[in-house]
Design an enzyme around this catalytic site. Structure first.
Site, short mmCIF file in Angstrom:
data_model
loop_
_atom_site.label_atom_id
_atom_site.label_comp_id
_atom_site.label_asym_id
_atom_site.label_seq_id
_atom_site.Cartn_x
_atom_site.Cartn_y
_atom_site.Cartn_z
N GLU A 81 -4.63 -5.08 10.68
CA GLU A 81 -3.60 -3.91 10.95
C GLU A 81 -4.12 -3.09 12.37
O GLU A 81 -4.63 -2.53 12.06
CB GLU A 81 -3.62 -3.02 9.59
CG GLU A 81 -3.52 -3.68 8.19
CD GLU A 81 -3.08 -2.70 7.40
OE1 GLU A 81 -1.96 -2.68 6.78
OE2 GLU A 81 -3.72 -1.60 7.04
N HIS B 133 -9.69 0.70 5.23
CA HIS B 133 -7.89 1.08 5.75
C HIS B 133 -8.33 1.97 7.06
O HIS B 133 -9.10 2.93 7.05
CB HIS B 133 -7.00 1.54 5.05
CG HIS B 133 -5.57 1.61 5.38
ND1 HIS B 133 -5.35 2.60 6.56
CD2 HIS B 133 -4.61 0.66 5.40
CE1 HIS B 133 -3.96 2.43 6.90
NE2 HIS B 133 -3.57 1.20 6.13
N GLU C 231 -6.67 4.35 8.19
CA GLU C 231 -6.61 5.88 7.74
C GLU C 231 -7.79 6.51 7.14
O GLU C 231 -8.17 7.66 7.38
CB GLU C 231 -5.06 6.00 6.87
CG GLU C 231 -3.89 5.73 7.81
CD GLU C 231 -2.70 5.35 6.99
OE1 GLU C 231 -2.94 5.14 5.65
OE2 GLU C 231 -1.70 4.83 7.58
N SER D 129 3.80 -2.31 10.01
CA SER D 129 5.50 -2.36 10.43
C SER D 129 6.20 -3.71 10.04
O SER D 129 7.08 -4.06 10.70
CB SER D 129 5.75 -1.84 11.80
OG SER D 129 5.40 -0.59 12.15
N GLY E 125 2.95 2.05 10.89
CA GLY E 125 4.13 3.22 10.68
C GLY E 125 4.86 3.63 12.03
O GLY E 125 5.44 4.76 12.12
N ASN F 128 0.86 -1.12 -0.01
CA ASN F 128 -0.07 0.07 -0.02
C ASN F 128 0.88 1.19 -0.04
O ASN F 128 1.70 1.55 0.98
CB ASN F 128 -0.76 0.01 1.37
CG ASN F 128 -1.66 1.31 1.38
OD1 ASN F 128 -1.77 2.13 0.53
ND2 ASN F 128 -2.39 1.41 2.72
N LYS G 98 0.05 4.36 0.03
CA LYS G 98 -0.47 5.25 0.44
C LYS G 98 -0.37 6.64 -0.24
O LYS G 98 -0.56 6.54 -1.53
CB LYS G 98 -0.28 5.66 1.84
CG LYS G 98 -0.20 4.14 2.63
CD LYS G 98 -0.01 4.39 4.08
CE LYS G 98 0.20 3.16 4.88
NZ LYS G 98 0.15 3.06 6.40
P1 13P Z 1 3.38 0.33 7.64
O1 13P Z 1 3.80 -1.05 6.65
O2 13P Z 1 4.11 1.54 7.01
O3 13P Z 1 3.48 0.05 8.91
O4 13P Z 1 1.82 0.39 7.12
C1 13P Z 1 0.99 -0.70 7.15
C2 13P Z 1 -0.23 -0.25 6.47
O5 13P Z 1 -1.03 0.56 7.05
C3 13P Z 1 -0.25 -0.86 5.13
O6 13P Z 1 -1.74 -0.55 4.85
#
Ligand code: 13P
Length: 249
Positions: free
Chosen positions: A163, A93, A95, A209, A169, A9, A11
């Site tokens: 997740e 997601h 976010e 992560s 992150g 992803n 983002k």
């Molecule tokens: P990270 O791998 O940067 O922690 O992000 C995970 C994520 O949100 C994937 O959708």
């Protein structure tokens, strides 16, 4: 046999200059033993799909609207993603749930719309740190799964990504036991709804992560069928060893 899935992803990262990473990945994994999905920002989907058309990489969107078309300024529909060359789309997601106030009911509607367009819905869920600390993790996961997954899920049209919000992150990851607990719970809960063969056909991804250094350990956990990777999917030099770890799991 269900194929494992390494999903990236990107983002809100990536411009034309980033697309070379896809060619590097394709060259490194011309005939992978797993499925590989990259979800770039919407602006890059057409080009990413064109660049990867003859290789094993699949391209996905990061969100879609519930409606196929209409007066929704700034939104993108599932049929548009399919038309652009996507074969999957991330839905719900954390976010999106946080920044755009997406509810479980909206996530379910988006998944239905993704299915109608022939896309695989990668439905994301996960608890916050406060919820984990209050020992609510499995309750939260149960509610999100029950209400975000519409009836009609199959291994072909649905992937579930666990997740934990606090692991995204941050460089923090749950323990092996914590990941196993949630993934085993998800599998059992899916089996209640879909029966065991139906539940076993749906891939369960872990996200948060995931890095080259911890990938093999995570992929050895029960009921982990792959990963949804954020930061470490942006560079082929990070994502490629994660793909290799999943191939060897
Ligand atoms: P990270 O791998 O940067 O922690 O992000 C995970 C994520 O949100 C994937 O959708």
């Amino acid at each position: 046999m269900k194929r494992k899935l390494a999903a990236g992803n990107w983002k809100m990262n990536g411009t034309n200059a980033t697309l070379g990473e896809l060619q590097t990945l394709t060259a490194a994994h011309p005939d992978p033993r797993i499925d590989i999905l990259i979800c770039p920002p919407a602006t890059l989907i057409v080009q990413a799909a064109a660049l990867t058309a003859d290789g094993p990489l699949m391209i996905g969107g990061q969100d879609c609207h519930t409606a196929p078309s209409g007066a929704h300024t700034g939104d993108i529909s599932a049929p548009m993603l399919a038309d652009a060359g996507a074969s999957a789309v991330l839905i719900g997601h954390s976010e999106r749930r946080e920044n755009h106030h997406e509810t479980n009911a909206l996530v379910a509607d988006k998944a239905t719309s993704a299915w109608s367009a022939g896309l695989t819905a990668v439905i994301c869920l996960g608890e916050t740190l406060a919820q984990r600390e209050a020992a609510q993790t499995l309750d939260v996961i149960a509610t999100q799964l029950d209400a975000s997954l519409p009836g009609g899920a199959t291994g072909a049209n649905t992937v579930i990504a666990y997740e934990p919000v606090w692991a995204i992150g941050t460089g923090l990851t749950p323990t092996t036991a914590q990941i196993a607990e949630v993934h085993d719970f998800l599998r059992a809960r899916l089996a209640d709804r879909l029966g065991e063969p139906g539940a076993n056909a749906i891939r369960l991804l872990y996200g948060g992560s995931v890095k080259p250094a911890n990938a093999a350990k995570i992929f050895a956990i029960s009921n982990v069928d792959g990963a949804l990777v954020g930061g470490a999917s942006l560079k082929s030099s990070d994502f490629s060893p994660i793909i290799s770890a999943l191939e060897q799991a």
